[in-house]
Each structure stands twice: as structure tokens, then as C-alpha cells.
Design an enzyme around this catalytic site. Sequence first.
Site, PDB file in Angstrom:
ATOM      1  N   ARG A 136      33.224  48.238  35.519  1.00  0.00           N
ATOM      2  CA  ARG A 136      34.107  47.492  36.427  1.00  0.00           C
ATOM      3  C   ARG A 136      33.295  46.609  37.376  1.00  0.00           C
ATOM      4  O   ARG A 136      33.730  45.518  37.741  1.00  0.00           O
ATOM      5  CB  ARG A 136      35.002  48.479  37.187  1.00  0.00           C
ATOM      6  CG  ARG A 136      35.919  49.246  36.226  1.00  0.00           C
ATOM      7  CD  ARG A 136      36.815  50.211  36.936  1.00  0.00           C
ATOM      8  NE  ARG A 136      37.802  49.523  37.757  1.00  0.00           N
ATOM      9  CZ  ARG A 136      38.558  50.141  38.660  1.00  0.00           C
ATOM     10  NH1 ARG A 136      38.445  51.437  38.843  1.00  0.00           N
ATOM     11  NH2 ARG A 136      39.430  49.467  39.373  1.00  0.00           N
TER      12      ARG A 136
ATOM     13  N   ASN B 165      43.025  47.323  45.707  1.00  0.00           N
ATOM     14  CA  ASN B 165      42.082  46.870  44.679  1.00  0.00           C
ATOM     15  C   ASN B 165      40.648  47.044  45.154  1.00  0.00           C
ATOM     16  O   ASN B 165      40.325  46.727  46.297  1.00  0.00           O
ATOM     17  CB  ASN B 165      42.340  45.401  44.334  1.00  0.00           C
ATOM     18  CG  ASN B 165      43.735  45.200  43.762  1.00  0.00           C
ATOM     19  OD1 ASN B 165      44.368  46.175  43.339  1.00  0.00           O
ATOM     20  ND2 ASN B 165      44.214  43.982  43.766  1.00  0.00           N
TER      21      ASN B 165
ATOM     22  N   ASP C  31      38.242  45.401  43.586  1.00  0.00           N
ATOM     23  CA  ASP C  31      37.531  44.160  43.269  1.00  0.00           C
ATOM     24  C   ASP C  31      37.308  43.341  44.547  1.00  0.00           C
ATOM     25  O   ASP C  31      37.840  43.664  45.610  1.00  0.00           O
ATOM     26  CB  ASP C  31      38.300  43.351  42.200  1.00  0.00           C
ATOM     27  CG  ASP C  31      39.654  42.842  42.694  1.00  0.00           C
ATOM     28  OD1 ASP C  31      39.698  42.143  43.728  1.00  0.00           O
ATOM     29  OD2 ASP C  31      40.680  43.125  42.039  1.00  0.00           O
TER      30      ASP C  31
ATOM     31  N   HIS D  18      41.161  51.580  49.236  1.00  0.00           N
ATOM     32  CA  HIS D  18      40.619  52.413  48.148  1.00  0.00           C
ATOM     33  C   HIS D  18      39.136  52.149  47.898  1.00  0.00           C
ATOM     34  O   HIS D  18      38.619  52.493  46.833  1.00  0.00           O
ATOM     35  CB  HIS D  18      41.419  52.201  46.853  1.00  0.00           C
ATOM     36  CG  HIS D  18      42.786  52.838  46.884  1.00  0.00           C
ATOM     37  ND1 HIS D  18      43.741  52.637  45.921  1.00  0.00           N
ATOM     38  CD2 HIS D  18      43.350  53.696  47.779  1.00  0.00           C
ATOM     39  CE1 HIS D  18      44.835  53.321  46.212  1.00  0.00           C
ATOM     40  NE2 HIS D  18      44.630  53.962  47.346  1.00  0.00           N
TER      41      HIS D  18
ATOM     42  N   CYS E   4      25.521  57.055  49.622  1.00  0.00           N
ATOM     43  CA  CYS E   4      24.680  58.202  49.329  1.00  0.00           C
ATOM     44  C   CYS E   4      25.301  59.441  49.966  1.00  0.00           C
ATOM     45  O   CYS E   4      25.538  59.469  51.174  1.00  0.00           O
ATOM     46  CB  CYS E   4      23.280  57.951  49.893  1.00  0.00           C
ATOM     47  SG  CYS E   4      22.217  59.406  49.759  1.00  0.00           S
TER      48      CYS E   4
ATOM     49  N   CYS F 269      22.701  61.040  52.685  1.00  0.00           N
ATOM     50  CA  CYS F 269      22.463  60.499  54.041  1.00  0.00           C
ATOM     51  C   CYS F 269      23.614  59.633  54.546  1.00  0.00           C
ATOM     52  O   CYS F 269      23.554  59.107  55.657  1.00  0.00           O
ATOM     53  CB  CYS F 269      21.156  59.702  54.084  1.00  0.00           C
ATOM     54  SG  CYS F 269      21.255  58.094  53.263  1.00  0.00           S
TER      55      CYS F 269
ATOM     56  N   CYS G 149      17.298  56.904  51.906  1.00  0.00           N
ATOM     57  CA  CYS G 149      16.635  58.212  52.072  1.00  0.00           C
ATOM     58  C   CYS G 149      15.797  58.614  50.850  1.00  0.00           C
ATOM     59  O   CYS G 149      15.146  59.657  50.875  1.00  0.00           O
ATOM     60  CB  CYS G 149      17.667  59.300  52.396  1.00  0.00           C
ATOM     61  SG  CYS G 149      18.712  59.768  51.000  1.00  0.00           S
TER      62      CYS G 149
ATOM     63  N   GLY H 222      52.170  43.171  43.345  1.00  0.00           N
ATOM     64  CA  GLY H 222      51.415  43.620  42.170  1.00  0.00           C
ATOM     65  C   GLY H 222      51.034  45.087  42.192  1.00  0.00           C
ATOM     66  O   GLY H 222      49.964  45.452  41.712  1.00  0.00           O
TER      67      GLY H 222
ATOM     68  N   ASN I  64      56.450  41.163  42.321  1.00  0.00           N
ATOM     69  CA  ASN I  64      55.834  41.919  41.230  1.00  0.00           C
ATOM     70  C   ASN I  64      56.353  41.384  39.898  1.00  0.00           C
ATOM     71  O   ASN I  64      57.336  40.650  39.847  1.00  0.00           O
ATOM     72  CB  ASN I  64      56.185  43.412  41.384  1.00  0.00           C
ATOM     73  CG  ASN I  64      55.172  44.336  40.738  1.00  0.00           C
ATOM     74  OD1 ASN I  64      53.986  44.078  40.772  1.00  0.00           O
ATOM     75  ND2 ASN I  64      55.640  45.406  40.126  1.00  0.00           N
TER      76      ASN I  64
HETATM   77  P1  OAD Z   1      49.366  49.750  38.579  1.00  0.00           P
HETATM   78  O1  OAD Z   1      48.664  49.495  37.315  1.00  0.00           O
HETATM   79  O2  OAD Z   1      49.952  51.105  38.789  1.00  0.00           O
HETATM   80  O3  OAD Z   1      50.548  48.707  38.773  1.00  0.00           O
HETATM   81  C1  OAD Z   1      50.337  47.327  38.601  1.00  0.00           C
HETATM   82  C2  OAD Z   1      51.644  46.608  38.847  1.00  0.00           C
HETATM   83  O4  OAD Z   1      51.398  45.208  38.735  1.00  0.00           O
HETATM   84  C3  OAD Z   1      52.760  46.937  37.843  1.00  0.00           C
HETATM   85  O5  OAD Z   1      53.976  47.184  38.539  1.00  0.00           O
HETATM   86  C4  OAD Z   1      52.854  45.670  36.989  1.00  0.00           C
HETATM   87  O6  OAD Z   1      54.177  45.415  36.555  1.00  0.00           O
HETATM   88  C5  OAD Z   1      52.406  44.613  37.956  1.00  0.00           C
HETATM   89  N1  OAD Z   1      51.809  43.435  37.310  1.00  0.00           N
HETATM   90  C6  OAD Z   1      51.084  43.376  36.154  1.00  0.00           C
HETATM   91  N2  OAD Z   1      50.691  42.123  35.904  1.00  0.00           N
HETATM   92  C7  OAD Z   1      51.178  41.352  36.920  1.00  0.00           C
HETATM   93  C8  OAD Z   1      51.124  39.968  37.227  1.00  0.00           C
HETATM   94  N3  OAD Z   1      50.480  39.088  36.447  1.00  0.00           N
HETATM   95  N4  OAD Z   1      51.749  39.530  38.340  1.00  0.00           N
HETATM   96  C9  OAD Z   1      52.406  40.409  39.146  1.00  0.00           C
HETATM   97  N5  OAD Z   1      52.493  41.725  38.911  1.00  0.00           N
HETATM   98  C10 OAD Z   1      51.887  42.202  37.813  1.00  0.00           C
HETATM   99  O7  OAD Z   1      48.331  49.384  39.758  1.00  0.00           O
HETATM  100  P2  OAD Z   1      48.402  49.773  41.297  1.00  0.00           P
HETATM  101  O8  OAD Z   1      49.798  49.913  41.763  1.00  0.00           O
HETATM  102  O9  OAD Z   1      47.512  48.825  42.018  1.00  0.00           O
HETATM  103  O10 OAD Z   1      43.802  54.061  42.542  1.00  0.00           O
HETATM  104  O11 OAD Z   1      47.710  51.197  41.271  1.00  0.00           O
HETATM  105  C11 OAD Z   1      47.537  51.872  42.484  1.00  0.00           C
HETATM  106  C12 OAD Z   1      46.328  52.758  42.393  1.00  0.00           C
HETATM  107  O12 OAD Z   1      46.425  53.569  41.233  1.00  0.00           O
HETATM  108  C13 OAD Z   1      45.009  52.027  42.191  1.00  0.00           C
HETATM  109  O13 OAD Z   1      44.445  51.548  43.394  1.00  0.00           O
HETATM  110  C14 OAD Z   1      44.148  53.064  41.557  1.00  0.00           C
HETATM  111  C15 OAD Z   1      45.138  53.567  40.542  1.00  0.00           C
HETATM  112  O14 OAD Z   1      44.944  54.823  40.046  1.00  0.00           O
HETATM  113  C16 OAD Z   1      42.746  54.864  42.356  1.00  0.00           C
HETATM  114  O15 OAD Z   1      42.000  54.753  41.403  1.00  0.00           O
HETATM  115  C17 OAD Z   1      42.568  55.882  43.420  1.00  0.00           C
END
Ligand code: OAD
Length: 237
Positions: A59, A91, A93, A108, A116, A119, A138, A175, A201
Site C-alpha cells: 500500500r 484513509n 493514503d 486511522h 517504533c 521508543c 533507538c 465515500g 457516496n
Molecule cells: P469501504 O470499502 O467500507 O467503503 C467504501 C465506500 O465507498 C462504499 O460505500 C462504496 O460504495 C463507496 N465508493 C466506491 N467507489 C466510489 C466512488 N468512485 N465514488 C464514491 N464512492 C465510492 O471503505 P471505508 O468506509 O473507508 O479501517 O472503510 C472504513 C474503514 O474500514 C477503513 O478506514 C479501514 C477499513 O477496514 C481499518 O483498516 C482500521
Amino acid sequence: MPRFRNIVILTGAGLSAESGLSTFRDPNGLWAKYDWREVATPQGFAKNPTMVHDFYNMRRRAHATIKPNAAHIALATLEARHPNVTVVTQNVDALHEAAGTRNLIHMHGEALKVFCRQCDARHTWVDDLSVETPCPACRETGAMRPDVVWFGEMPYHMERIGQLLGRCDLFISIGTSGNVYPAAGFVAVAREAGAHTVELNLEPSSGATLFAEAIYGPATEIVPAYVERILRDTVSA
Ligand code: OAD
């Protein structure tokens, strides 16, 4: 549209999808290919740190080629033209920063940071990480980990986010599927504070009924259009 004074924007993986990054829960998402228990929990890291490092190395490497899309850029433009905009992102990123957003909370963590466990030093990191990598501070080996929040860990900056939600009058969720708490609960907190709540979304999220307004479509189309509406009605009105 009324004038909004304090805007909080929650973003998720769907915002970066059109930059070429996989989401998590879509049919081709990361959690269809990887078991989150293995790559995104402290227990998974304890059991197989090399597998977890490989996942985050992959990633991290993606950052060499990805670029912010029109939705990231629209949010940076909103911040530049409105005095009180905070982006809270799930995100890891770095595309919000690349687009120019400065008022940003990475709840997140960040793929391009490591820390680390020996330390507690944090470092910006673009290379691969392994169990052999010594901490630059460290020199301990085997204690470095990605600076990302795993399942079962407390997201970062929750107190500050709570304060911002408690005084926002516009909350926009972009999103995100609304499956992961505490982020999935932010809309309820913002509503309680009296904010107008909007979901942008691709499709209705798990919490869709909690939003006062919803627009569905690709982020690169609906986010710039919504930002233009806010700027027209709120800033220049
Ligand atoms: P998800 O993958 O659960 O949801 C992504 C959402 O974006 C979905 O509802 C899609 O329909 C929508 N989507 C996809 N493509 C899109 C586009 N081009 N334009 C607009 N919407 C779009 O991702 P998150 O909700 O971000 O955490 O996930 C939340 C957390 O779950 C992440 O931060 C991560 C993951 O597990 C950890 O790893 C702790």
C-alpha cells in the site's frame, strides 16, 4: 442552502477509488483478497509480522504513482475559500495532502508513517519495512510498525474530532460504507449538534437513513458539484 460556518467532512476509501486505490468492502475490495484479522489487527501482527509488513509495503509503494483526483482537489479548494473546514479522513493514503488540504485529521493513521514500539518515535517512511528494520532513533530491531490504526485500537484524535462535530453546522460524509465505528457514528453526533448532514457516496451506506440529504454517484463528479454549491451559496452569498 443556508450559510455554513463550521464544516466537518468525513472521508473514506471511496474518495480515493478513482485515484486507483482499492476500497475495502466493494466486491473487488481489499477485504475480498485479504483477511482483515490477519493484516489489520495487533494479533495478526504478533502472529505474522512479515505478512502484515508485506500488506502495508504494497500500500505504501502505491504512493509512487497515485495522484489526487477531482474530489480531493475540490475539498482543498473548499478549505482555501472557506474559513472553517476540517477534513477527518479514515484513509491512510496521502492524497488529501497532495491535493493541498491542510486542516486534516488522519483518524486511522498514515501509510507513509511508521512508529517504533520500543521508543515511540514516529518517522515518515516511503520504503519497505520489515522485521529487520532498525528504528532510526533507538536502533532497536523488530519494533517498527506501520503508523496505522488496526481493528481493536483506538482511532487517533478522537477528543478533537468530538469537539469539531459538537460545533459543526454542516457534516458531509464522502465515500465511506458506514460500517466501521467510531466514524460511522459521527453523523449521529453532528445531527445532535444541529448540523445539516449530507452523504456523498456511490450508493447508500449502512447509515444512509441518518443523513438529511444524500447524493449518489462517483466522487469525482458529485463532490466538485457539491463543493461548488456550498461556495456559491455560503461564501459568496
Ligand atoms: P469501504 O470499502 O467500507 O467503503 C467504501 C465506500 O465507498 C462504499 O460505500 C462504496 O460504495 C463507496 N465508493 C466506491 N467507489 C466510489 C466512488 N468512485 N465514488 C464514491 N464512492 C465510492 O471503505 P471505508 O468506509 O473507508 O479501517 O472503510 C472504513 C474503514 O474500514 C477503513 O478506514 C479501514 C477499513 O477496514 C481499518 O483498516 C482500521
